[in-house]
Motif scaffolding. Structure first.
Motif: not given
Lengths: 278, 246
Positions: A164-166, A174, A210-211, B24, B115, B117
């Motif tokens: 998961k990109p962060i 994740y 972000k959350n 998701e 968030d 991509t």
């Protein structure tokens, strides 16, 4: 660039000597010789091997191996050579031989290979091999196994996203635990150190930013963890889950398991079709 | 921006079905293309593609492309509140996805955009040697029948019939569709084609067929299958599934 390969079948001894000198002067060549030869060794021990048909390999780093036509291990070898020389020598019976002399500096060891007849000589320049030798599984494979079998991390865990990109990079896995908490998982295939803990902390912090209203857990998954890393992990309120990579391999990845795999990835089919239509 | 679809139930069943397979993803709303959602399940067996063209919406006020990261289960929970005759409004405002029903009264929900991509998924260019078209209720019955017996379904198509088989510890099942019986709307096959797929994905996604008119099943021997649902207003939901390799 593809490697350049040069060879001679049944070379005369003079041709063989010239060929070897030429390729040894460049040094980076890998040489293969099939020949009738005798070998003398002197160093920490001493040995003599009479004439016979052998496979001789000289590697670009100076390693020299002499193989008999059977068995997996060489009969004579030199781990590296400080000096590699090729010269002609005349024996008592006025028969000529090509001598390959390898000298190892420390400990001082000398290997002399006397070739009386050559069947084949080949040289390859520019061979490339930078692949890592991986025992059992690499990190990506561990990640994929844990993604499909999150119960290996903890019961009730569901994986939502792989890679998961962060902001600072990619979260290995994740997921959501049985209590509905967000779970961020960082995987290491070797002992987890302080920098692995810091990396996980960065991801957890970025995710929280972000959350802001969600509950987040961070789990470091590795075969072991260093003391300092464990202290830091506890300080940050993160968790450690020990995995046994060999067990994961045997359970999910061994050759037998892979051959009975139920599904191919849909991506493989799409890629193949795209290649076919080009 | 906002878009309005005449029947919220269509979204309810489709998103609810997708949420069983995918957790998701990213809703993409484009001023020219309309709405699109594409994603792959974590094990890479299924790729779903949901499209609502621009013209399928009663109102379509979109000036620039927006990507909205969503947790499908969260959206599905809200969409399950859709009642008969509710219209669905989707909007996006300062990082929040708006889901609203207008029918008897107006009910609005706001969810923070995640968030995420958008995954760069390839556009499949597969060719299928068998193409079968059935009514959506026939398709749903077929899945329910197979569920009684096994966890693998096997498609077999020839010139004049389409057969779905399964065998498990409990026994065997075979469902035969023919043109004569009226269960098969269309069939187009090169020779005979057979392939097996994991039933679970079909079961999970079968809810979407409730709001579909007809279903197109396309596949080739030991190759992926594409299951296309024709939804109202020219919208389309399809999934591509990898075959089982025995």
């Amino acid at each position: 660039m593809p490697p350049i390969v040069d060879f001679h079948l049944q070379p005369q001894l003079e041709e063989l000597a010239k060929f070897l000198r030429q390729h040894l002067s460049v040094r980076r060549a890998l040489l293969i010789i099939l020949a009738n030869c005798s070998v003398e060794y002197e160093g920490r021990s001493a040995s003599h091997l009479g004439e016979g048909d052998r496979l001789i390999i000289i590697k670009p780093d100076g390693a020299v191996l002499v193989h008999r036509p059977w068995g997996y291990s060489p009969v004579n070898w030199q781990p590296d050579s400080k000096v590699l020389e090729v010269f002609m020598e005349t024996k008592h019976n006025s028969e000529k031989v090509v001598v390959i002399k390898s000298v190892r500096a420390r400990p001082r060891e000398v290997l002399l290979i006397r070739i009386s007849k050559a069947y084949l000589v080949a040289a390859a320049q520019g061979l490339e091999d930078s692949a890592e030798f991986v025992e059992y599984l690499d990190e990506r494979q561990i990640r994929d196994i844990l993604a499909s079998h999150p119960e290996e991390i903890e019961p009730g865990l569901r994986i939502v996203r792989v890679e998961k990109p962060i902001e600072p990079g990619f979260i290995d896995l994740y997921g959501i635990d049985s209590q509905g908490n967000n779970v961020i998982i960082e995987i290491k295939r070797v002992t987890a150190n302080v920098s692995a803990v810091k990396q996980l902390k960065e991801y957890v912090d970025a995710f929280k930013a972000k959350n802001p209203h969600t509950r987040v857990r961070g789990i470091l998954v590795a075969p072991s963890i260093s003391k300092e890393a464990l202290l830091l992990l506890n300080k940050y309120g993160l968790e450690f889950k020990q995995i046994n990579i060999e067990k994961l391999y045997r359970k999910y990845f061994s050759l037998e398991k892979r051959s009975t795999q139920k599904h191919a990835s849909i991506l493989d089919f799409i890629e193949k079709a795209a290649l076919g239509s080009r | 921006m906002h878009i309005v679809f005449f029947d919220a139930r269509v979204w309810r069943y489709v998103i609810s079905a997708i949420s069983k397979v995918i957790e998701e993803g990213v809703f993409v709303i484009d001023p020219d293309e309309g709405f699109r959602f594409r994603a792959m399940d974590p094990s890479h067996v299924v790729m779903v593609d949901l499209r609502f063209p621009r013209d399928s919406f009663e109102e379509f006020d979109v000036t620039e492309k927006v990507n909205i990261g969503v947790n499908l289960e969260d959206i599905a929970k809200i969409l399950r509140r859709a009642r008969k005759e509710d219209k669905l409004k989707l909007g996006y405002e300062s990082g929040k996805l708006i889901v609203a029903f207008s029918g008897r009264g107006y009910r609005e929900f706001r969810l923070p955009s995640l968030d995420i991509t958008a995954e760069q998924l390839p556009e499949p260019q597969l060719e299928f040697k068998a193409s079968v078209r059935v009514m959506s209720d026939t398709y749903r019955d077929m899945i329910k029948d197979i569920e009684l017996i096994g966890d693998v379904l096997r498609f077999k198509a020839s010139q004049d019939e389409f057969v779905v088989q399964s065998s498990g510890e409990l026994g065997e099942a075979e469902i035969v569709f023919t043109r004569e019986s009226g269960s098969l709307l269309e069939v187009e096959v090169e020779g005979e084609q057979t392939a097996s797929y994991t039933l679970e994905y079909f079961s999970d996604l079968s809810g979407a067929a409730r709001v579909a008119d007809a279903i197109n099943i396309r596949f080739s021997t030991d190759m992926p299958a594409l299951i296309e649902h024709e939804l109202p207003q020219g919208a389309k939901f399809s999934f591509l599934i990898a075959p089982r390799v025995e």
